[in-house]
Design a protein around this motif. Structure first.
Motif, mmCIF file in Angstrom:
data_model
loop_
_atom_site.group_PDB
_atom_site.id
_atom_site.type_symbol
_atom_site.label_atom_id
_atom_site.label_comp_id
_atom_site.label_asym_id
_atom_site.label_seq_id
_atom_site.Cartn_x
_atom_site.Cartn_y
_atom_site.Cartn_z
ATOM 1 N N THR A 116 -11.108 -52.804 -47.307
ATOM 2 C CA THR A 116 -11.441 -52.025 -46.420
ATOM 3 C C THR A 116 -11.784 -50.370 -46.728
ATOM 4 O O THR A 116 -11.374 -50.354 -48.142
ATOM 5 N N PRO A 117 -12.321 -49.508 -46.241
ATOM 6 C CA PRO A 117 -12.673 -48.101 -46.805
ATOM 7 C C PRO A 117 -11.410 -47.431 -47.477
ATOM 8 O O PRO A 117 -10.603 -47.425 -46.851
ATOM 9 N N VAL A 118 -11.508 -46.900 -48.577
ATOM 10 C CA VAL A 118 -10.437 -46.374 -49.226
ATOM 11 C C VAL A 118 -10.831 -44.794 -49.077
ATOM 12 O O VAL A 118 -11.846 -44.389 -49.992
ATOM 13 N N THR A 119 -10.326 -43.888 -48.273
ATOM 14 C CA THR A 119 -10.855 -42.591 -48.047
ATOM 15 C C THR A 119 -10.170 -41.465 -49.029
ATOM 16 O O THR A 119 -10.751 -40.361 -49.408
ATOM 17 N N ALA A 120 -9.069 -41.894 -49.686
ATOM 18 C CA ALA A 120 -8.255 -41.050 -50.457
ATOM 19 C C ALA A 120 -7.315 -41.803 -51.382
ATOM 20 O O ALA A 120 -6.998 -43.016 -50.944
ATOM 21 N N LEU A 121 -7.125 -41.260 -52.522
ATOM 22 C CA LEU A 121 -6.139 -41.768 -53.419
ATOM 23 C C LEU A 121 -4.756 -40.981 -53.365
ATOM 24 O O LEU A 121 -5.009 -39.616 -53.512
ATOM 25 N N PRO A 122 -3.568 -41.431 -53.620
ATOM 26 C CA PRO A 122 -2.325 -40.606 -53.661
ATOM 27 C C PRO A 122 -2.263 -40.078 -54.960
ATOM 28 O O PRO A 122 -2.487 -40.723 -55.871
ATOM 29 N N LEU A 123 -1.531 -38.762 -54.971
ATOM 30 C CA LEU A 123 -1.224 -38.130 -56.368
ATOM 31 C C LEU A 123 0.110 -38.922 -56.832
ATOM 32 O O LEU A 123 0.208 -38.892 -57.957
ATOM 33 N N GLY A 124 0.831 -39.196 -56.214
ATOM 34 C CA GLY A 124 2.020 -39.912 -56.314
ATOM 35 C C GLY A 124 3.189 -39.447 -55.356
ATOM 36 O O GLY A 124 2.644 -39.051 -54.211
ATOM 37 N N LYS A 125 4.340 -39.917 -55.551
ATOM 38 C CA LYS A 125 5.544 -39.427 -54.685
ATOM 39 C C LYS A 125 6.468 -38.756 -55.204
ATOM 40 O O LYS A 125 6.788 -38.857 -56.367
ATOM 41 N N SER A 126 7.200 -37.831 -54.366
ATOM 42 C CA SER A 126 8.151 -36.901 -54.878
ATOM 43 C C SER A 126 9.284 -36.702 -53.727
ATOM 44 O O SER A 126 8.970 -36.975 -52.533
ATOM 45 N N LEU A 127 10.464 -36.306 -54.190
ATOM 46 C CA LEU A 127 11.796 -36.035 -53.125
ATOM 47 C C LEU A 127 10.901 -34.771 -52.620
ATOM 48 O O LEU A 127 10.633 -33.821 -53.207
ATOM 49 N N CYS A 368 7.186 -34.619 -62.510
ATOM 50 C CA CYS A 368 8.117 -35.423 -62.015
ATOM 51 C C CYS A 368 7.672 -36.252 -60.815
ATOM 52 O O CYS A 368 8.550 -36.439 -59.703
ATOM 53 N N LEU A 369 6.437 -36.667 -60.695
ATOM 54 C CA LEU A 369 5.952 -37.466 -59.719
ATOM 55 C C LEU A 369 6.104 -38.940 -60.075
ATOM 56 O O LEU A 369 6.177 -39.329 -61.291
ATOM 57 N N VAL A 370 6.505 -39.860 -59.184
ATOM 58 C CA VAL A 370 6.468 -41.032 -59.386
ATOM 59 C C VAL A 370 5.196 -41.622 -58.955
ATOM 60 O O VAL A 370 4.705 -41.474 -57.926
ATOM 61 N N THR A 371 4.511 -42.045 -60.132
ATOM 62 C CA THR A 371 3.088 -42.274 -60.272
ATOM 63 C C THR A 371 2.630 -43.431 -58.815
ATOM 64 O O THR A 371 3.699 -44.131 -58.228
ATOM 65 N N PRO A 372 1.663 -43.519 -58.496
ATOM 66 C CA PRO A 372 1.169 -44.530 -57.631
ATOM 67 C C PRO A 372 1.317 -46.023 -57.867
ATOM 68 O O PRO A 372 1.174 -46.833 -56.779
ATOM 69 N N TRP A 373 1.539 -46.420 -59.304
ATOM 70 C CA TRP A 373 1.813 -47.522 -59.392
ATOM 71 C C TRP A 373 3.271 -47.712 -59.917
ATOM 72 O O TRP A 373 3.541 -48.717 -60.557
ATOM 73 N N ASN A 374 4.099 -46.697 -59.333
ATOM 74 C CA ASN A 374 5.517 -46.731 -59.606
ATOM 75 C C ASN A 374 6.257 -46.726 -60.836
ATOM 76 O O ASN A 374 7.279 -47.280 -61.445
ATOM 77 N N THR A 375 5.670 -45.768 -61.812
ATOM 78 C CA THR A 375 6.508 -45.377 -63.003
ATOM 79 C C THR A 375 6.872 -44.028 -62.825
ATOM 80 O O THR A 375 6.182 -43.140 -62.056
ATOM 81 N N ALA A 376 7.885 -43.818 -63.540
ATOM 82 C CA ALA A 376 8.634 -42.377 -63.521
ATOM 83 C C ALA A 376 9.175 -42.160 -64.911
ATOM 84 O O ALA A 376 9.455 -43.125 -65.595
ATOM 85 N N SER A 377 9.346 -40.770 -65.072
ATOM 86 C CA SER A 377 10.212 -40.519 -66.364
ATOM 87 C C SER A 377 11.473 -39.778 -66.151
ATOM 88 O O SER A 377 11.737 -39.101 -65.353
ATOM 89 N N ASP A 378 12.309 -40.087 -67.184
ATOM 90 C CA ASP A 378 13.536 -39.490 -66.899
ATOM 91 C C ASP A 378 13.762 -38.375 -68.362
ATOM 92 O O ASP A 378 14.889 -37.994 -68.406
ATOM 93 N N LYS A 379 12.871 -37.942 -68.748
ATOM 94 C CA LYS A 379 12.870 -37.138 -69.958
ATOM 95 C C LYS A 379 13.129 -35.683 -69.745
ATOM 96 O O LYS A 379 13.622 -34.823 -70.398
#
Length: 442
Positions: A116-127, A368-379
């Protein structure tokens, strides 16, 4: 160390849920290669005030690829790339990103349906929560206060806010209760609290609305309490609770120092004017220097909810009060007006963030975003805190249609712009507009 997360958003607040909310999964690298960006200009527009995290991400891309970055605030027609608070509907105003091979691969990496049409892509997720400087909290309350603030009831939270506001006018030893434990505000300010002149950061002054916000995150608790059947009966109680939180902020807000222009709330936290700033962790990290970011302490955005407000058994009152929201702070879209050159400029920026090692470091480590493909850093300390919180409990951010977002934005502008008295009359007029906007939310 890089951690890979499979975030189970629905697990965070199930009634009686006591275990971790996440399971591990591995994200595969996208097959798409990042096109080499020749020196060019990328023109970016922001829909409702500048997302600090998105701006920092695009600045990192421009610096790495030798691209001149220009901002064209609010005028989508002349922009190559538009940063939006919600993904827009497919109404002909936006390019279908799934029609481009590389962007379609990026969308697939983000778990989106490219049939289906994809109008936008997420930057990532954050608290999304209130943020405070641990040094200032320590000076006011001593050890252990952060955890008890996070678990304070509404009555304790609102009494604490009002006590601090009074203390700022006349510092004296004052006892406050948080999570059933007593703490004493000190007899004097101390060095860490010298600049405090209010409890909450003054709302972002960009635009004509009193509150510029990501309404999906702001309304999450109220909408989860209302459940899927959103009507005047299910929404009235939760919206009243949300209004109480906004009114508490308005009555106890900080102001910038005289003769200093402020365009982001984080400035007030950084400069010590405010005790709390509400927003995304990614925006806070982007706005603060490394030392200040390391001192960030999270307190959930608390609303005056009661058991009678819960129209569903899926979420419990304790979680709605004590868990932060986990949501997407920004979406990247290409307007249909962009020509071939503009499309390529925007696509190069998106693909650099989605498919390059430097782009992933920018999202996960620097912002400190959790990427759209679900990777995160604890550095960093904020990144490690976010990972721990994801396993402890979160509220899954509500996705609004862009039309609903726009309606809520207008409701806030009509109700709160220039409001001097936050009373029942104002609450009821705003709530009527908010119910009309939200009752059609999917």
């Amino acid at each position: 160390m890089k951690r890979y997360l499979g975030i189970l958003l629905s697990a965070c607040l199930l009634a009686g849920c006591t275990g971790p909310a996440g399971q591990t999964a591995t994200a595969e690298n996208a097959d798409a290669a990042v096109p080499t960006a020749a020196p060019q200009t990328l023109t970016v527009s922001f829909a409702t005030g500048r997302s600090t995290a998105a701006a920092k991400a695009l600045e990192a891309y421009a610096e790495a690829q030798g691209v001149e970055l220009q901002y064209n605030e609010g005028d989508f027609a002349d922009a190559d790339l538009v940063v939006l608070p919600e993904a827009p509907q497919d109404d002909g105003s936006w390019q279908n990103l799934a029609s481009d091979t590389l962007l379609s691969a990026a969308a697939s990496r983000a778990g989106m349906n490219t049939d289906t049409p994809v109008t936008a892509l997420p930057l990532g997720k954050s608290l999304y929560a209130y943020w405070a400087d641990s040094a200032v909290l320590q000076s006011l309350l001593g050890d252990g206060a952060a955890a008890d603030l996070q678990n304070a009831s509404w009555a304790e939270w609102s009494a604490f806010v009002q006590a601090v506001d009074g203390w700022l006018d006349a510092p004296s030893e004052t006892v406050v209760t948080l999570n059933g434990k007593d703490y004493a505000l000190p007899a004097g300010r101390g060095e860490a609290a010298l600049s405090l002149n209010g409890v909450f950061a003054f709302p972002d002054p960009i635009g004509d609305a009193y509150l510029q916000d990501d309404y999906g995150a702001l309304y999450t608790g109220a909408l989860l309490a209302a459940g899927t059947d959103r009507n005047v009966d299910t929404l009235t109680g939760p919206l009243n609770g949300l209004y109480s939180a906004l009114a508490l902020e308005a009555a106890n807000r900080a102001a910038p120092e005289p003769d200093r222009e402020v365009w982001y709330d984080g400035d007030l936290l950084r400069d010590g004017n405010a005790l709390f700033c509400r927003g995304y962790l990614s925006d806070m990290v982007a706005a603060l220097d490394d030392a200040a970011a390391e001192r960030l302490v999270m307190v959930p955005f608390k609303c005056d909810f009661v058991e009678e407000d819960l129209a569903t058994q899926e979420y419990n009152l304790t979680g709605l009060m004590n868990y932060p929201v986990f949501s997407v702070p920004a979406w990247l879209a290409i307007p249909s007006s962009a020509d071939a050159e503009g499309f390529q400029a925007a696509a190069s920026a998106i693909l650099w963030l989605y498919s390059s090692e430097a782009g992933e470091r920018t999202l996960s480590e620097e912002l400190c975003l959790v990427t759209p493909w679900n990777t995160a850093s604890d550095k960093t300390a904020p990144g490690a805190m976010q990972i721990n919180q994801l396993n402890a409990g979160i509220l899954p951010g509500v996705t609004l249609s862009y039309a609903t977002f726009s309606s809520l934005h207008q409701a806030h502008a009509d109700s709160f712009a220039g409001a001097s008295t936050w009373d029942k009359t104002l609450r009821d007029s705003w709530r009527q507009l908010a119910v009309a906007a939200l009752s059609g939310t999917t």
